[in-house]
Write a protein that holds these residues in place. Sequence first.
Motif, mmCIF file in Angstrom:
data_model
loop_
_atom_site.group_PDB
_atom_site.id
_atom_site.type_symbol
_atom_site.label_atom_id
_atom_site.label_comp_id
_atom_site.label_asym_id
_atom_site.label_seq_id
_atom_site.Cartn_x
_atom_site.Cartn_y
_atom_site.Cartn_z
ATOM 1 N N MET A 15 -3.648 7.749 -2.437
ATOM 2 C CA MET A 15 -4.065 6.558 -1.621
ATOM 3 C C MET A 15 -3.340 6.613 -0.258
ATOM 4 S SD MET A 15 -2.876 3.606 -4.429
ATOM 5 C CE MET A 15 -2.517 2.311 -2.948
ATOM 6 N N THR A 16 -2.459 7.469 -0.018
ATOM 7 C CA THR A 16 -1.762 7.599 1.313
ATOM 8 C C THR A 16 -2.587 7.514 2.480
ATOM 9 O OG1 THR A 16 0.314 8.464 0.221
ATOM 10 C CG2 THR A 16 0.175 8.728 2.605
ATOM 11 N N GLU A 17 -3.574 8.429 2.568
ATOM 12 C CA GLU A 17 -4.452 8.569 3.713
ATOM 13 C C GLU A 17 -5.375 7.433 3.893
ATOM 14 O OE1 GLU A 17 -7.689 11.462 3.072
ATOM 15 O OE2 GLU A 17 -6.968 11.950 0.955
ATOM 16 N N TYR A 18 -5.580 6.642 2.909
ATOM 17 C CA TYR A 18 -6.513 5.354 3.055
ATOM 18 C C TYR A 18 -5.622 4.083 3.373
ATOM 19 C CZ TYR A 18 -9.869 8.577 0.945
ATOM 20 O OH TYR A 18 -10.489 9.540 0.746
ATOM 21 N N LEU A 20 0.873 -1.146 -0.083
ATOM 22 C CA LEU A 20 -0.032 0.057 -0.025
ATOM 23 C C LEU A 20 0.761 1.307 -0.082
ATOM 24 C CD1 LEU A 20 -2.674 -0.943 2.728
ATOM 25 C CD2 LEU A 20 -2.908 -0.887 0.087
ATOM 26 N N PHE A 21 1.979 1.306 0.804
ATOM 27 C CA PHE A 21 2.674 2.395 0.941
ATOM 28 C C PHE A 21 3.471 2.738 -0.155
ATOM 29 C CE2 PHE A 21 1.189 2.166 5.230
ATOM 30 C CZ PHE A 21 0.956 3.630 5.458
ATOM 31 N N TYR A 22 3.992 1.625 -0.869
ATOM 32 C CA TYR A 22 4.761 1.614 -1.882
ATOM 33 C C TYR A 22 4.267 2.241 -3.078
ATOM 34 C CZ TYR A 22 8.236 0.065 -5.633
ATOM 35 O OH TYR A 22 8.977 -0.057 -6.786
ATOM 36 N N TYR A 23 2.909 1.872 -3.440
ATOM 37 C CA TYR A 23 2.206 2.273 -4.453
ATOM 38 C C TYR A 23 1.564 3.732 -4.294
ATOM 39 C CZ TYR A 23 3.267 -1.921 -7.200
ATOM 40 O OH TYR A 23 3.776 -2.774 -8.105
ATOM 41 N N SER A 24 1.454 4.014 -3.014
ATOM 42 C CA SER A 24 0.874 5.420 -2.569
ATOM 43 C C SER A 24 2.005 6.407 -2.782
ATOM 44 C CB SER A 24 0.464 5.251 -1.192
ATOM 45 O OG SER A 24 1.654 5.207 -0.204
ATOM 46 N N LYS A 25 3.144 6.044 -3.463
ATOM 47 C CA LYS A 25 4.221 7.094 -3.534
ATOM 48 C C LYS A 25 4.017 7.436 -5.142
ATOM 49 C CE LYS A 25 7.898 5.225 -0.920
ATOM 50 N NZ LYS A 25 9.482 4.747 -0.925
ATOM 51 N N LYS A 26 3.321 6.587 -5.918
ATOM 52 C CA LYS A 26 3.203 7.091 -6.980
ATOM 53 C C LYS A 26 1.632 7.550 -7.457
ATOM 54 C CE LYS A 26 5.861 3.175 -9.051
ATOM 55 N NZ LYS A 26 5.993 2.017 -9.893
ATOM 56 N N LYS A 79 8.695 -8.969 -14.824
ATOM 57 C CA LYS A 79 7.206 -8.899 -14.769
ATOM 58 C C LYS A 79 6.497 -7.377 -14.995
ATOM 59 C CE LYS A 79 7.058 -10.928 -10.704
ATOM 60 N NZ LYS A 79 6.391 -11.656 -9.549
ATOM 61 N N ASP A 80 5.591 -7.263 -15.233
ATOM 62 C CA ASP A 80 4.735 -5.951 -15.538
ATOM 63 C C ASP A 80 4.811 -5.219 -13.961
ATOM 64 O OD1 ASP A 80 2.239 -4.238 -15.558
ATOM 65 O OD2 ASP A 80 2.759 -4.452 -17.653
ATOM 66 N N PRO A 81 5.178 -3.691 -14.074
ATOM 67 C CA PRO A 81 4.896 -3.081 -13.030
ATOM 68 C C PRO A 81 3.851 -3.302 -12.065
ATOM 69 C CG PRO A 81 5.784 -1.805 -14.829
ATOM 70 C CD PRO A 81 5.003 -2.979 -15.411
ATOM 71 N N ILE A 82 2.686 -3.379 -12.654
ATOM 72 C CA ILE A 82 1.432 -3.803 -11.596
ATOM 73 C C ILE A 82 1.674 -5.076 -10.905
ATOM 74 C CG2 ILE A 82 -1.052 -3.982 -11.637
ATOM 75 C CD1 ILE A 82 -1.064 -2.578 -14.206
ATOM 76 N N VAL A 83 2.310 -5.992 -11.464
ATOM 77 C CA VAL A 83 2.400 -7.079 -10.737
ATOM 78 C C VAL A 83 3.905 -7.647 -10.230
ATOM 79 C CG1 VAL A 83 0.307 -8.314 -11.595
ATOM 80 C CG2 VAL A 83 2.587 -8.448 -12.665
ATOM 81 N N GLN A 84 4.854 -6.359 -10.102
ATOM 82 C CA GLN A 84 6.045 -6.781 -9.763
ATOM 83 C C GLN A 84 6.139 -7.350 -8.515
ATOM 84 O OE1 GLN A 84 7.931 -2.992 -10.797
ATOM 85 N NE2 GLN A 84 9.224 -4.148 -12.492
ATOM 86 N N ASN A 85 5.313 -6.669 -7.550
ATOM 87 C CA ASN A 85 5.177 -7.051 -5.978
ATOM 88 C C ASN A 85 4.470 -8.232 -6.093
ATOM 89 O OD1 ASN A 85 3.793 -6.925 -3.341
ATOM 90 N ND2 ASN A 85 5.828 -5.672 -3.048
ATOM 91 N N ASN A 86 4.919 -8.938 -5.057
ATOM 92 C CA ASN A 86 4.031 -10.551 -5.243
ATOM 93 C C ASN A 86 2.683 -10.464 -4.047
ATOM 94 O OD1 ASN A 86 5.563 -12.250 -6.926
ATOM 95 N ND2 ASN A 86 7.324 -11.904 -5.757
#
Length: 241
Positions: free
Chosen positions: A101-104, A91-97, A203-210
């Motif tokens: 999303m950060t507040e949720y 959640l916090f990794y993708y909230s940087k982009k 892998k595609d950026p969307i699914v790079q994290n497992n």
Amino acid sequence: LWQKNKYVFLSYVLLSIAIQLKLTPAVFIAMYALCDNKRKGIKNVLLLLLVNFMLLMIFGWGHFKLFVSRIADKLASPYIWINNHSIKNYLFYYSKKHPGMTEYAGLVELIFIIAFVLLTLLVICCFYWVRRDWIRYYLFFICVIGMMTIPAESFDYNLAILSAPVAIFLCYIEKYSSDLFHKFVALGISFCYGTTLFSYTHKDPIVQNNFPAMIAMLGLLYISFVVVMIYDKKKLLYDKG
């Protein structure tokens, strides 16, 4: 070892050692709730929790407080990285982009943990409702995914742990469920597990994290569990009739 009655004490010892080394194996205490009767299951869970809590204080109260403070620091500010597949990191990794999303992020994480705990308790309650051993296959797999997604830091070198529950569950499906629905469940879990075997660089950026792959497996597990529960309960009622 837990299911072999003469090795129960050894299973207690080994699980307690694992908890003292890493903490996260504590999620497997849920497996000890599956007993012949509900009172014995509750007794097992409470005993393991009490013993391991006492062992954490084996070096004294001062060291225990220091340990708790260090754990709290890790939970508050984990190492955010693409190879950390915990829900907090995701959640916090993708909230940087996506700053919105950060507040949720914290709320979503809390909801996920509460939902995981409630659904795990539901699986345990269902065991005492229908008394079927196949529930152990589901609970074991669910516990492993919980152990790998709930801690604030859970890195990809832990993914090897997934091989055992995936293999055991697929053997269960092959042996007990030959219907088309469960073939799709087996295919879905196999595909999700297969994606975790590749480096994030391929892998595609969307699914790079497992994390999404493990949540997809968890979703398939719960859907499959509900379907089997409904079918099994109908079968029990039919047999009684």
